[in-house]
Design an enzyme around this catalytic site. Sequence first.
Site, short mmCIF file in Angstrom:
data_model
loop_
_atom_site.label_atom_id
_atom_site.label_comp_id
_atom_site.label_asym_id
_atom_site.label_seq_id
_atom_site.Cartn_x
_atom_site.Cartn_y
_atom_site.Cartn_z
N HIS A 197 -2.67 -2.59 -9.63
CA HIS A 197 -3.61 -1.97 -8.69
C HIS A 197 -4.84 -2.86 -8.61
CE1 HIS A 197 -6.20 1.04 -6.84
NE2 HIS A 197 -5.09 1.65 -6.49
N HIS A 221 0.87 -1.18 0.00
CA HIS A 221 0.00 0.00 0.00
C HIS A 221 0.90 1.23 0.00
CE1 HIS A 221 -3.41 2.49 0.62
NE2 HIS A 221 -3.74 2.21 1.86
N ASP A 257 2.31 5.48 -7.40
CA ASP A 257 3.53 5.36 -6.61
C ASP A 257 4.77 5.08 -7.45
OD1 ASP A 257 2.39 6.01 -4.28
OD2 ASP A 257 1.88 3.98 -3.71
N1 ACO Z 1 4.48 -6.79 -10.90
C1 ACO Z 1 4.40 -8.00 -11.50
N2 ACO Z 1 3.28 -8.76 -11.48
C2 ACO Z 1 2.22 -8.28 -10.80
C3 ACO Z 1 2.23 -7.03 -10.18
C4 ACO Z 1 3.42 -6.27 -10.23
N3 ACO Z 1 3.52 -5.11 -9.63
N4 ACO Z 1 1.04 -6.82 -9.61
C5 ACO Z 1 0.29 -7.90 -9.87
N5 ACO Z 1 1.00 -8.78 -10.59
C6 ACO Z 1 0.55 -10.07 -11.10
C7 ACO Z 1 0.55 -11.13 -10.00
O1 ACO Z 1 1.79 -11.78 -9.91
C8 ACO Z 1 -0.56 -12.04 -10.45
O2 ACO Z 1 -0.08 -12.84 -11.49
P1 ACO Z 1 -0.62 -14.36 -11.71
O3 ACO Z 1 -2.09 -14.21 -11.95
O4 ACO Z 1 0.15 -14.85 -12.87
O5 ACO Z 1 -0.32 -15.04 -10.41
C9 ACO Z 1 -1.58 -11.07 -11.06
O6 ACO Z 1 -0.82 -9.93 -11.48
C10 ACO Z 1 -2.66 -10.61 -10.10
O7 ACO Z 1 -2.02 -10.20 -8.89
P2 ACO Z 1 -2.80 -9.94 -7.54
O8 ACO Z 1 -1.82 -9.79 -6.43
O9 ACO Z 1 -3.90 -10.93 -7.37
O10 ACO Z 1 -3.51 -8.56 -7.86
P3 ACO Z 1 -4.04 -7.51 -6.83
O11 ACO Z 1 -5.21 -6.88 -7.43
O12 ACO Z 1 -4.20 -8.08 -5.48
O13 ACO Z 1 -2.75 -6.52 -6.82
C11 ACO Z 1 -1.36 -4.97 -5.82
C12 ACO Z 1 -2.75 -5.26 -6.37
C13 ACO Z 1 -1.23 -5.62 -4.43
C14 ACO Z 1 -1.22 -3.46 -5.69
C15 ACO Z 1 -0.29 -5.56 -6.77
O14 ACO Z 1 -0.47 -5.08 -8.08
C16 ACO Z 1 1.13 -5.29 -6.29
O15 ACO Z 1 1.64 -6.03 -5.45
N6 ACO Z 1 1.78 -4.19 -6.80
C17 ACO Z 1 3.08 -3.81 -6.36
C18 ACO Z 1 2.94 -2.95 -5.09
C19 ACO Z 1 2.36 -1.58 -5.38
O16 ACO Z 1 2.75 -0.91 -6.33
N7 ACO Z 1 1.44 -1.13 -4.51
C20 ACO Z 1 0.83 0.20 -4.61
C21 ACO Z 1 -0.62 0.13 -4.85
S1 ACO Z 1 -1.29 1.71 -5.17
C22 ACO Z 1 -1.34 2.52 -3.69
O17 ACO Z 1 -1.34 1.97 -2.62
C23 ACO Z 1 -1.33 4.00 -3.80
#
Ligand code: ACO
Length: 378
Positions: A259, A221, A315
Amino acid sequence: MDGKPTINLGLEGIYFMESKICKVDGKAGKLYYYGYDIEALAARSNFEETSYLLLHGELPNVKQLADFSRALSEERNLDDKIIDMIKSVPKETNPMHTLSAAMDLIGAYDKNAEKTADNESTSIRIISKIASVVAAIGSIRATSQYTHPDPKLSHTANFLYMLNGEPKPKEVVKLADTMFLLHAEHSSNASTFSGIVTISTLSDIYSAVVSAINTLKGPLHGGADEAALKMITGGIGKDPDKYIDGIISSGNRIMGFGHRVYKTYDPRAVIIKEQLKAAIGDSDSRVKEIAETAFGIEEATIKRTGQKGIWPNVDFFSGPVYSYVGIEPELFTPVFALSRAPGWCSHIMEYLKDNRLIRPTVYYTGETGRPYKEINSR
Ligand code: ACO
């Protein structure tokens, strides 16, 4: 209940209330605060006016804004007890712990903390003081000095003044102010939800904001911008395609990408990327290097993840922008907290209008009826 219910891990897709505060359109990549397009607010409003909007649901007229700005300015001072507490914390402490403790302490000294009827003026106090606390944490960590607020400066100009001990140029203040505005609100994100859960017990607004601060701390987050900058600077001088392939093939995520709601480009990232591009023209070579590396990594990542709906979030560019503004990475998440304070307060007050204790249900998969054995026979 017969059969296993649908489990929504992470409460994804669950509606728990109605709200008029913020619409996040994840498909179209649009964001609205009380119906106002984020592009219009970023171009024409500022953090103070937008904070008023978030607390009242309407944009202020000239007098209302002047009164609001004065009220914010009047709340900037920090009691010596708060400054002493910040000074007493070990240098290596995560500044989010210090911020959380300081805001809880401010609540402890506020005799109106428990008065729900005062929540609007308490919100102004929180929005004002959280900025002073973050500035104090930053300046005390860097120089052991506390700079007293300047009541003549705007909220953002004063924050940067207290942080650095000297005023920052107008264009730097403007960019920081836009970042604060873009982070001010984002619907039922994890930290806001956590604040709402706390207020739903009829706790108090400080406790709810402290819950939100503690939830914001994590790298999925609010901690993402610091992690994203670390990843960007790690890519300086490297081929972005090979660098990103290396991160993805080792099973890591690209920080600042993806996201839960946006499955396209985060509109806040679009705005801030353009402003960063314009700003780096007159920035120092280190900031240019960071920004240009970020643009290369962005392109390389989108090629690999765009089709899966993983695009830059706000971010990804926060770190390069805060490097330009002169904010240290360890302070990124606290700065996110001071920016999100109006959104937290807005949701907390909205939820209280029709409060219901939040108490979701887990589906129990454990055993029942296990025989209790005395300790000596286990
Ligand atoms: N890089 C690479 N792959 C990713 C990323 C990423 N940043 N984010 C999601 N994925 C992939 C996952 O590995 C997964 O792949 P799979 O289906 O092959 O296993 C798929 O996308 C779905 O991922 P989830 O974790 O289920 O998606 P979710 O909706 O929960 O993700 C999250 C949201 C937690 C923000 C995620 O994208 C992430 O971890 N991002 C990196 C951290 C980040 O930038 N956070 C800031 C959020 S914005 C904020 O708070 C202002």
